[in-house]
Structure formats: structure tokens, C-alpha cells
Design a protein around this motif. Structure first.
Motif, mmCIF file in Angstrom:
data_model
loop_
_atom_site.group_PDB
_atom_site.id
_atom_site.type_symbol
_atom_site.label_atom_id
_atom_site.label_comp_id
_atom_site.label_asym_id
_atom_site.label_seq_id
_atom_site.Cartn_x
_atom_site.Cartn_y
_atom_site.Cartn_z
ATOM 1 N N VAL A 62 35.405 34.469 35.410
ATOM 2 C CA VAL A 62 35.649 35.753 35.904
ATOM 3 C C VAL A 62 37.102 35.925 36.111
ATOM 4 C CG1 VAL A 62 33.289 35.985 36.754
ATOM 5 C CG2 VAL A 62 35.080 35.163 38.425
ATOM 6 N N THR A 63 37.455 37.450 36.047
ATOM 7 C CA THR A 63 38.857 37.766 36.335
ATOM 8 C C THR A 63 38.726 38.103 37.815
ATOM 9 O OG1 THR A 63 38.155 39.929 36.135
ATOM 10 C CG2 THR A 63 39.140 38.568 34.064
ATOM 11 N N ARG A 64 39.958 38.504 38.487
ATOM 12 C CA ARG A 64 39.908 38.857 39.830
ATOM 13 C C ARG A 64 38.955 40.138 39.997
ATOM 14 N NH1 ARG A 64 40.168 36.607 44.449
ATOM 15 N NH2 ARG A 64 41.783 35.127 43.381
ATOM 16 N N ALA A 65 39.408 41.110 39.172
ATOM 17 C CA ALA A 65 38.479 42.456 39.213
ATOM 18 C C ALA A 65 37.270 42.186 39.181
ATOM 19 C CB ALA A 65 39.236 43.338 38.028
ATOM 20 N N LEU A 70 31.785 41.287 42.144
ATOM 21 C CA LEU A 70 30.631 40.475 42.593
ATOM 22 C C LEU A 70 30.803 40.263 43.902
ATOM 23 C CD1 LEU A 70 31.096 37.969 39.783
ATOM 24 C CD2 LEU A 70 29.298 39.331 40.038
ATOM 25 N N VAL A 71 31.790 39.885 44.594
ATOM 26 C CA VAL A 71 31.869 39.751 46.048
ATOM 27 C C VAL A 71 31.364 40.788 46.876
ATOM 28 C CG1 VAL A 71 33.472 38.958 47.818
ATOM 29 C CG2 VAL A 71 33.367 37.733 45.884
ATOM 30 N N ALA A 72 31.634 42.078 46.425
ATOM 31 C CA ALA A 72 31.274 43.295 47.150
ATOM 32 C C ALA A 72 29.827 43.639 47.268
ATOM 33 C CB ALA A 72 31.949 44.470 46.516
ATOM 34 N N VAL A 73 29.213 42.889 46.221
ATOM 35 C CA VAL A 73 27.663 43.358 46.374
ATOM 36 C C VAL A 73 26.610 42.174 46.496
ATOM 37 C CG1 VAL A 73 27.684 45.503 45.221
ATOM 38 C CG2 VAL A 73 27.702 43.572 44.006
ATOM 39 N N LEU B 99 42.021 30.729 42.927
ATOM 40 C CA LEU B 99 42.313 31.699 42.220
ATOM 41 C C LEU B 99 41.278 31.801 41.032
ATOM 42 C CD1 LEU B 99 46.026 30.308 41.397
ATOM 43 C CD2 LEU B 99 45.414 32.602 42.816
ATOM 44 N N THR B 100 41.178 32.839 40.397
ATOM 45 C CA THR B 100 40.261 33.178 39.550
ATOM 46 C C THR B 100 41.046 32.617 37.894
ATOM 47 O OG1 THR B 100 41.402 35.440 39.115
ATOM 48 C CG2 THR B 100 39.125 35.062 40.329
ATOM 49 N N GLN B 101 40.124 32.756 36.966
ATOM 50 C CA GLN B 101 40.645 31.922 35.699
ATOM 51 C C GLN B 101 42.102 32.889 35.052
ATOM 52 O OE1 GLN B 101 39.378 29.352 33.886
ATOM 53 N NE2 GLN B 101 40.944 29.490 32.078
ATOM 54 N N GLU B 103 44.075 34.424 36.684
ATOM 55 C CA GLU B 103 45.174 34.106 37.610
ATOM 56 C C GLU B 103 45.823 32.696 37.209
ATOM 57 O OE1 GLU B 103 43.931 36.858 41.526
ATOM 58 O OE2 GLU B 103 43.390 34.905 41.295
ATOM 59 N N ARG B 104 44.941 31.830 37.135
ATOM 60 C CA ARG B 104 45.449 30.518 36.828
ATOM 61 C C ARG B 104 46.099 30.322 35.494
ATOM 62 N NH1 ARG B 104 40.743 27.910 36.715
ATOM 63 N NH2 ARG B 104 39.405 29.213 37.839
ATOM 64 N N ARG B 105 45.450 31.092 34.570
ATOM 65 C CA ARG B 105 45.988 31.089 33.107
ATOM 66 C C ARG B 105 47.239 31.769 33.193
ATOM 67 N NH1 ARG B 105 46.545 29.569 27.719
ATOM 68 N NH2 ARG B 105 47.605 31.384 26.668
ATOM 69 N N ASP B 106 47.461 32.938 33.960
ATOM 70 C CA ASP B 106 48.709 33.562 34.043
ATOM 71 C C ASP B 106 49.936 32.713 34.517
ATOM 72 O OD1 ASP B 106 50.399 36.338 33.835
ATOM 73 O OD2 ASP B 106 50.552 35.758 35.862
ATOM 74 N N ILE B 107 49.570 31.958 35.391
ATOM 75 C CA ILE B 107 50.537 30.849 36.063
ATOM 76 C C ILE B 107 50.878 29.910 34.984
ATOM 77 C CG2 ILE B 107 50.974 29.359 38.134
ATOM 78 C CD1 ILE B 107 49.277 31.090 39.638
#
Lengths: 184, 184
Positions: A62-65, A70-73, B99-101, B103-107
Motif C-alpha cells: 500500500v502507498t501512503r495515500a 484504510l486507517v481512517a475507516v 514507512l509505506t512501500q 516511501e521506502r522505495r523512494d528513499i
């Protein structure tokens, strides 16, 4: 680390066990879910017919977005109205694991919309994913997912599974057992 | 699954042990690397001062294009000229794993160019990555990487490590021990 102990007694009563694909698991009447890693020499484990183990881990796709959505609900397991549950161990094929991260993400997110499908069934269905594949070389499954929900939401849960099972991602699932539970 | 047994005897002689960050490992004079998972009751393990375990697993970050570049030039461990080796266990911080996938990939890829740095040192440096984090809840490290190379390539290897250790990715490394080995 969580262990799923299948046997003749336990916290959850098995209401059905359905082999979706691949080798079945031996039939059990009850399952206990404990936050420990059991070995054959433990007392509780000696009475188990089988034990599945899995570890909760970092997010893999999953991406941050998506995570924020997901976390919101999403809700935690163990709500008082959650008297129904499902334990679904799955294994994915070697061809899935030979894919690179971008290819797996493309199937999971682009073609299969796994997260988007899941989001439609929140907050009714709570879930916890456990990873097994990297515990050892001889784990029978790659993942065990535990779901719980109010008994009225079982129909929605079946719909969720049907959407996932007909997605391109599921073409890579070569073993899956669907175990439904009620509080005993 | 591979075990790295540190002790007073073994296949590889330790030429140096340097703690880069975090808690050191107890000093040992030799390391054996075996394709098994050891427990304390095994005979070989009883003589070990410490044991690190790790499992080779699927790719977590590289794309298909990067993988093809790597496969085209990388060499296997154990070439006859590879008389030098390094075992480098590292742990990444909780903030990395939160971090999400994407974000880790970006770093890893965008900011740190981990794969691109590694490619510059192929085929001289061979490597195998082992994952530890998901073996249990109490592993001392997240990864153990084994490298081997001809002794003439040690300077290049040091350069490779310096490039990685000064990259943004390495700000998330909170424990790292650099163990250099020669065939004993």
C-alpha cells in the motif's frame, strides 16, 4: 507472532472448512488463536491437530495515500458484536514470487484493485494479515488472514471474497482454505 | 535459510569486526556459514558464541528493468578467487518500517540509488541478502548480507560501503556491524 491451533477444543467453533484450491487441511472442530509461537513440545500444541503460524509485519504494497484511507475507516479485531470470524490461509505460486516488486504491485493494485475492493467492506469487516513465508523453508502457506465481523455481515464478507477470488491476483493463489468460525 | 555461527573455530577467519552503529556483537575469531537453521541444542551451535539466522526471499524493491541489469552482470558467491568476504548484519529503525512501500522505495531508489551504486561494483563483488526481521519477534538484526570478492577488490568494496553509508537510506540504519573474513 500468532499461532492458529486447530483441534477438538478452542475459543472458536468451526462452522465450515472449505478447500478453495490445493491440498485441504485436516478437519478440526475448534481453533484457538494465541499471540505466541508454539512448538510441538508445548502443552497446548500437543493437543493440536495442526498449527499455522504467522507474523504481522510491515506493509508490502500500500502507498501512503491508500494507508491513510484504510486507517481512517478500518476497525480493530475483537469488537463485541464480532461473533463471526474467518481464518483463510493462502499460498501463492512460485511464479508470483519470481515477479519483481513493480510487477506484483501492478497486478495487486492496477489489475486487481485489492485495496479498493477491501475498502468497500470497511468498517464492517476487520482483518489482520500474518506473514508465514519467511518464517522457515517449510511453511505450508504464505499468509494467514484473520477476519471478524457481526454475523449479519457474513453476506458482505462472502461478496468481498468473491471479488478478490475472481481478480487477476488470485490466478497466482495455488492453495487456499476458507475456515469459518463462531464464538464457542 | 542460512546460519552464521560466530565462535573460536570455523571456515572463515575474522580479520576485523567493526561496529558502525548501535550495539556491538561479541568478538569471535571465526565464522561458519551453513545452509541450515540452528537451534541451541545442535552440536555445532553449542560451540557458537553467537548465531545469526536469515532467509533468502523474494525481491522487495527492484523493478524488472533493474533486475535484468543486475542478473546480466552479477556473479555467484564462492568463485575460486573470492578469498575475502564480509558479513554485515544491519537493523533499520522503527521509523523505516513504519514507512509505506512507496516511501521506502523512494528513499532506496530515488534518493539513495541503492541499486545503481551496487551495479557499479559488479561483477567484482558478489552478494547474498538474508532477511531476519520476520523470522521471529526477537531477531537482533533485520538483514545479514554476505559479500565475497578477490582480496584485490577490498578497496572497491570499501568504496561501495562508503557510498551506501552516506546515502539517505542509511539514516534509518540503527545497528550495523562490519565483519571482514579471510579463508582460514
Amino acid at each position: 507472532m500468532f499461532s492458529f491451533l486447530g483441534g477438538n477444543a478452542g475459543t472458536w467453533r468451526v462452522t465450515s472448512m472449505t478447500t478453495i484450491v490445493g491440498e485441504p487441511l485436516p478437519a478440526v472442530s475448534h481453533i484457538s488463536i494465541v499471540a505466541e509461537s508454539f512448538t510441538g513440545s508445548d502443552d497446548l500444541a500437543r493437543h493440536a491437530i495442526w498449527i499455522l503460524r504467522g507474523i504481522t509485519s510491515n506493509e508490502r504494497y500500500v502507498t501512503r495515500a491508500e494507508k491513510e484511507q484504510l486507517v481512517a475507516v478500518q476497525q480493530d479485531l475483537g469488537r463485541k458484536e464480532s461473533t463471526s470470524a474467518a481464518v483463510i490461509p493462502i499460498r501463492k505460486s512460485l511464479s508470483w514470487w519470481a515477479l519483481t516488486q513493480d510487477e506484483r504491485r501492478d497486478i495487486l493494485a492496477g489489475q486487481s484493485r485489492h485495496v479498493r475492493i477491501g475498502l468497500q467492506y470497511l468498517p464492517a469487516i476487520a482483518r489482520r494479515l500474518h506473514h508465514c513465508r519467511d518464517l522457515s523453508e517449510k511453511e505450508p502457506f504464505d499468509f494467514v488472514t484473520l477476519f471478524d465481523y457481526a454475523s449479519d455481515d457474513e453476506k458482505a464478507f462472502n461478496q468481498l471474497l468473491q471479488e478478490l477470488r475472481t481478480s487477476p491476483e488470485w490466478e497466482y493463489v495455488d492453495r487456499e482454505v476458507d475456515i469459518r468460525l463462531a464464538l464457542s
